[in-house]
Scaffold this motif. Structure first.
Motif, PDB file in Angstrom:
ATOM      1  N   UNK A  27      22.492 -59.490 -50.508  1.00  7.79           N
ATOM      2  CA  UNK A  27      22.991 -58.223 -50.722  1.00  7.79           C
ATOM      3  C   UNK A  27      21.480 -57.358 -50.865  1.00  7.79           C
ATOM      4  N   UNK A  28      21.721 -56.311 -50.193  1.00 10.52           N
ATOM      5  CA  UNK A  28      20.647 -55.216 -50.379  1.00 10.52           C
ATOM      6  C   UNK A  28      20.894 -54.439 -51.870  1.00 10.52           C
TER       7      UNK A  28
ATOM      8  N   UNK B 211      28.856 -61.055 -56.658  1.00 10.09           N
ATOM      9  CA  UNK B 211      29.942 -62.048 -57.161  1.00 10.09           C
ATOM     10  C   UNK B 211      31.117 -62.206 -56.475  1.00 10.09           C
ATOM     11  N   UNK B 212      31.674 -61.006 -56.377  1.00  9.60           N
ATOM     12  CA  UNK B 212      33.077 -61.147 -55.796  1.00  9.60           C
ATOM     13  C   UNK B 212      32.956 -61.869 -54.421  1.00  9.60           C
ATOM     14  N   UNK B 213      32.022 -61.513 -53.564  1.00 11.14           N
ATOM     15  CA  UNK B 213      31.946 -62.276 -52.275  1.00 11.14           C
ATOM     16  C   UNK B 213      31.786 -63.809 -52.625  1.00 11.14           C
TER      17      UNK B 213
ATOM     18  N   UNK C   2      26.557 -52.447 -59.515  1.00 11.89           N
ATOM     19  CA  UNK C   2      27.837 -52.261 -58.821  1.00 11.89           C
ATOM     20  C   UNK C   2      27.516 -53.525 -57.556  1.00 11.89           C
ATOM     21  N   UNK C   3      26.086 -53.444 -57.120  1.00 15.06           N
ATOM     22  CA  UNK C   3      25.926 -54.500 -55.935  1.00 15.06           C
ATOM     23  C   UNK C   3      26.200 -55.907 -56.428  1.00 15.06           C
ATOM     24  N   UNK C   4      25.729 -56.132 -57.898  1.00 13.58           N
ATOM     25  CA  UNK C   4      25.639 -57.526 -58.229  1.00 13.58           C
ATOM     26  C   UNK C   4      27.086 -57.811 -58.302  1.00 13.58           C
ATOM     27  N   UNK C   5      28.116 -56.757 -58.773  1.00 17.10           N
ATOM     28  CA  UNK C   5      29.425 -57.137 -58.865  1.00 17.10           C
ATOM     29  C   UNK C   5      30.082 -57.329 -57.606  1.00 17.10           C
ATOM     30  N   UNK C   6      29.413 -56.697 -56.597  1.00 17.10           N
ATOM     31  CA  UNK C   6      30.046 -57.003 -55.211  1.00 17.10           C
ATOM     32  C   UNK C   6      29.493 -58.509 -54.660  1.00 17.10           C
TER      33      UNK C   6
END
Length: 66
Positions: free
Chosen positions: A10-11, A25-27, A19-23
């Motif tokens: 993740x960039x 985690x979701x992936x 927000x990117x860490x949540x994305x």
């Protein structure tokens, strides 16, 4: 039982990290649920940096039993 390893990247951009860490985690959670993984052996996060030493990304690696 076979042990497997999967990497996710993740960039990371300034002021968007949560927000990117949540994305990320979701992936990862979607991969785990979608592949019926029941036993995680390890989860590890490592930052990636640019030539100035600033964090620009994150690599998450999971090890699991199949």
């Amino acid at each position: 039982m076979a042990l497997k390893v999967k990497s996710f990247g993740m960039e990371i951009r300034p002021l968007k990290t949560m927000q990117e860490l949540q994305q990320l985690d979701a992936v990862v959670n979607e991969f785990i649920a979608g592949n019926g993984i029941r036993k995680l052996i390890s989860v590890s996060d490592s930052p990636t940096t640019d030539d100035k030493g600033e964090t620009i990304g994150l690599v998450r690696v999971i090890a699991y039993e199949e």
